[in-house]
Scaffold this active site. Structure first.
Site, short mmCIF file in Angstrom:
data_model
loop_
_atom_site.label_atom_id
_atom_site.label_comp_id
_atom_site.label_asym_id
_atom_site.label_seq_id
_atom_site.Cartn_x
_atom_site.Cartn_y
_atom_site.Cartn_z
N ASP A 676 0.83 -1.20 0.00
CA ASP A 676 0.00 0.00 0.00
C ASP A 676 0.88 1.27 0.00
OD1 ASP A 676 -2.72 0.96 0.12
OD2 ASP A 676 -2.14 1.81 2.07
N LYS A 680 1.56 4.33 -2.88
CA LYS A 680 1.45 5.78 -2.62
C LYS A 680 2.69 6.52 -3.10
CE LYS A 680 -1.71 5.23 1.25
NZ LYS A 680 -1.80 5.06 2.70
#
Ligand code: ADP
Ligand code: ASP
Ligand code: MG
Length: 813
Positions: A676, A680
């Site tokens: 994750d 980003k």
């Protein structure tokens, strides 16, 4: 003396006829009145329908006849119950009508001449009923058949007036008459040969204008069912409002371009005599209405109104053989004139390579054949192509006398159409610059009128039409926030944010006027089943201006549809990261589509929820700063885990707690593996202009091989217990070095990595608490002291507010 004309709705029921009588009585107190009336609303259409059916030998014509009859008898019954004399005469008129229809039925034919005879019944009946009712009420009113006054040629269905004879008839009659109120049927006239003719659909306005001009009265009043001539058709644009004053030219342009409230030829007879036309509302007599006159009314509006014409066909004649050869357009337009076809619109490219013009769709085939036959020779020699015909088009026109002295009006018009994905097929601007017209697809008319009206007449507010998909925690918060802020935004930012569509994976609801946010949940309960494609189709079908699609899912298939939305100029706001962290080609494609179709694509919440991280980076880059490095803690879940994990609390329990408290994805491996965070930093690198793929990001996992290879979430938790010693070692090392464990993302020189780091005391990451995120931008302008964005980087409320900020940003564009 005054001339008043009452339209179809104004005399459409007994109740409305009573209003008309009231108005007449009041106005007659101060001056003699000439009153022209239309047929009862809808009757002309019904008469034509009955005629058509009879012509086709369809006995249904009798049913339509019965309906027409009962509408009239119902009105009489309410206005003048038991008035034998009225009933007998009206019955006789209906016998004549029935005979006429029977004749059409028998001979299978409905000529223009018979058609005029047929429709004349509408006005003859309404004027008779009104005049007789008034007589019965003891009002000094007489009926005069305007066919005895208005004399025309034999151009049936739209006859031309012989003003010399007509004016004399009118003055002779009214000079002798001395009653206070004269009632006349509108629309109907007679030819020199005594045949019934009519003045064209909507022609009762014209009858009134002819009489007003012949008598040089002080005012012509057109009483209808709306309070004047509106800025645009009020049936299509809710925000349209009546225009207080118009010049004759403006009124003519508006009516020629479809403002049905005034029949276009009406202005001509009164213009030279400077008789003002006052448009008033029978249903709301106190409303000011519109005054059409020569008086400059001090209005500083440049654009006075927007009108439109439907059912337009665009014909284009093209070919190299036309260039520089005189007489081409003469032959073309002569051909059309000989066919008696009216041209609404013409443009010719300055290369003279093509001429394009608009006519009513119903004449398209006739025009096509005639033109191809005129140019048969040139076509066979390939000097020009056979004419092309496109149907299903409409014209919208901006009207205003003062447009000529203002720059930028057409720019504003076309940019508004462009932003709303409305394709303009052809453009014309008269040399007088009182009118700028654009040909568009008929299906875009409502959207075009609404967006152009908003741009020119509602400078104050811009409506945003929001479609939300994904109604979970964040979606609900967003709905709450939009509801709470609605009046603030309207008042302070002039934005009217409406949620028009909502969907979750099971249901969807829509309301083009805006879903009532006080009880959306209840409506959702009874909603239709949803699908990604069905939702998209509905957004496109509604075709609303300033549409914004908001994706609050984490669904791959939903992200696949962004492309289609952008291609339709629908803006996309997403907290779903999949699109921006998939392949670079996919990301780039969406950026390009957004530019090409002028449709914003915003995803601030992809990184750090509501924190302005992407926006800050975009501003740095756009203003010419160069990013040296980015260092960031971007995972609320990993932060939570490492802030709580210690030698007193095992790693397994800490992760369980994080999941329980909602800080991790349902599958905690997505957070703990660092994927994750990698997504980003990938997005930030791309926003910085680097075409990276997820594989380019170095991800040094702190997890063990067993953790990473676990088959399921349960399995994963098992391995965490087994590997507790590994995690304790990480903790102990950090503690020994007086450091905190933080999961850090770094970008530098086109490279990026993510991983667990021991952060020493005094470092800005050291004291990061809870679910906070932090991003440090080291740039040429911020080389030593970085620009820092820090704050809560997860949670429904802040994510919703990040989405909301993106929506508002689109509104302010
Ligand atoms: P009447 O029967 O009174 O002659 P019409 O139906 O001919 O009335 O004209 C009034 C209608 O014109 C309105 O009800 C409205 O729907 C339509 N209309 C179209 N454009 C405009 C406009 N710009 N302003 C006002 N009305 C308009
Ligand atoms: N009754 C006619 C029509 O419907 C004329 C009018 O109403 O002005 O066209
Ligand atoms: Mg009308």
């Amino acid at each position: 003396m005054k001339v008043l004309k009452f339209g179809g709705t104004s005399v459409g029921s007994a109740q409305n006829i009573k209003r008309v009588i009231d108005i007449l009585q009041k106005e007659a107190l101060t001056s003699p009145i000439v009153c022209v009336v239309s047929a009862i609303g809808g009757i002309t259409d019904k008469l034509l329908q009955a005629g058509e059916l009879a012509k086709q030998k369809n006995e249904e014509y009798l049913t339509v006849f019965d309906t027409i009859k009962s509408i009239h008898f119902k009105a009489i019954e309410e206005l003048a119950p038991n008035a034998e004399s009225i009933l007998t005469d009206v019955e006789a008129k209906f016998n004549d009508l029935k005979q006429l229809l029977n004749g059409i039925y028998l001979i299978n034919e409905l000529s223009p001449k018979t058609s005029d005879k047929l429709v004349s019944f509408g006005e003859l009946l309404s004027s008779f009923i009104i005049a007789k009712t008034m007589e019965k009420m003891g009002i000094n009113a007489v009926l005069k058949n305007s066919q005895e006054l208005i004399i025309t040629n034999s151009n049936f269905t739209k006859a031309e007036v012989n003003y010399e004879v007509t004016n004399k008839n009118i003055t002779d009659y009214f000079n002798k008459a001395n009653q206070q109120i004269t009632i006349l049927p509108g629309f109907v006239s007679k030819s020199q040969l005594g045949e019934t003719t009519t003045l064209g659909r909507g022609g009762s306005d014209f009858t009134a204008a002819i009489i007003a001009a012949a008598l040089t009265v002080e005012q012509l009043e057109i009483w209808t069912d709306v309070s004047g001539m509106y800025t645009t058709n009020p049936k299509l644009v809710k925000q349209a409002y009546p225009i207080a004053n118009l010049s004759y030219q403006e009124a003519m342009e508006l009516s020629h371009f479809g403002a049905k409230v005034l029949y276009p030829p009406t202005v001509q007879p009164v213009l030279d005599l400077a008789i003002p036309i006052h448009i008033k509302n029978t249903l709301q007599p106190e409303a000011t209405g519109t005054i059409i006159s020569n008086q400059n009314n001090g209005s500083n509006l440049t654009v006075k109104g927007i009108s439109h014409i439907d059912n337009v066909a665009l014909l284009t004649l093209e070919g190299s053989g036309m260039v520089g050869i005189p007489g081409f357009s003469k032959r073309l337009f002569e051909t059309i004139a000989n066919e008696k076809i009216n041209i609404i619109f013409i443009t010719q490219a300055s290369s003279e390579h093509s001429i394009c013009f608009g006519i009513d769709e119903s004449n398209a085939e006739q025009a096509e054949q005639a033109i191809n036959s005129t140019f048969e020779n040139e076509i066979s020699l390939h000097k020009i192509n056979p004419i092309t015909v496109e149907k299903g088009l409409s014209i919208i026109a901006l009207i205003g006398d003062n447009m000529k002295s203002h720059q930028g009006i057409s720019g504003k018009l076309f940019s508004t159409l462009g932003k709303n994905n409305i394709n303009v097929r052809a453009i014309a601007q008269g040399a007088s610059e009182k009118n700028i017209s654009a040909v568009i697809n008929a299906s875009d008319v409502k959207k075009a009128l609404n967006s152009v009206h908003e741009r020119f007449f509602e400078v104050n507010t811009k409506q945003l039409n929001v479609f939300i998909t994904g109604i979970g925690n964040v979606g609900e918060k967003l709905i709450d926030q939009i509801q709470q802020q609605h009046s603030f935004l309207k008042k302070n930012l002039k934005l009217d944010v409406k949620i028009v569509g909502m969907a979750n994976s099971r249901k969807m609801i829509f309301n083009p006027k805006g879903i009532d946010l006080n009880n959306w949940a209840a409506q959702f309960h009874h909603a239709d089943p949803s699908s990604i494609e069905g939702f998209y189709q509905k957004v496109i079908e509604l075709n609303l201006r300033n549409s914004i699609f908001v994706d609050i899912t984490a669904n791959h298939d939903v992200s696949k549809v962004y492309e289609n939305y952008l291609k339709q100029s629908v803006a996309v706001v997403a907290c779903n990261k999949i699109a921006c962290s998939g392949s670079y080609a996919e990301y780039k494609n969406l950026q390009d589509l957004s530019l090409k179709y002028n449709a914003p694509f915003l995803y601030e919440t992809n990184v750090g929820a509501g924190l302005p991280i992407i926006n800050t980076l975009n501003n740095l880059v756009a203003s010419g700063d160069k990013v040296i490095s980015i260092q960031a803690v971007l995972s609320g879940s990993l932060n939570f885990v490492f802030n709580n994990f210690s030698d007193k609390k095992n790693f397994h329990d800490t992760v369980k707690q994080a999941q329980f408290e909602g800080y991790t994805e349902p599958d905690p491996r997505i957070d703990l593996s660092g994927i994750d965070v990698a997504r980003k930093i990938l997005i930030l690198a791309r926003e910085n202009g680097v075409p990276m793929e997820i594989e380019d990001i170095v991800n040094e996992s702190f997890l063990t091989k067993a953790n990473l290879e676990s088959d399921s979430v349960d399995d994963f938790y098992e391995t965490l217990i087994a590997d507790e010693a590994h995690f304790q070692k990480l903790y102990a090392s950090a503690k020994a070095n007086n450091c905190q464990l933080k999961y850090v993302a770094e970008y530098k020189n086109g490279k990026a990595k993510v991983g667990l780091q021991e952060v020493p005391e005094g470092h800005p990451f050291y004291n990061l608490k809870g679910k906070d995120n932090i991003v440090m931008f080291y740039t040429q302008r911020y080389p030593e002291q970085p620009l820092i964005v820090k704050g809560a980087g997860a949670g429904a409320d802040v994510t919703a507010s990040g989405l909301f900020a993106d929506i508002i940003r689109i509104g302010n564009k």
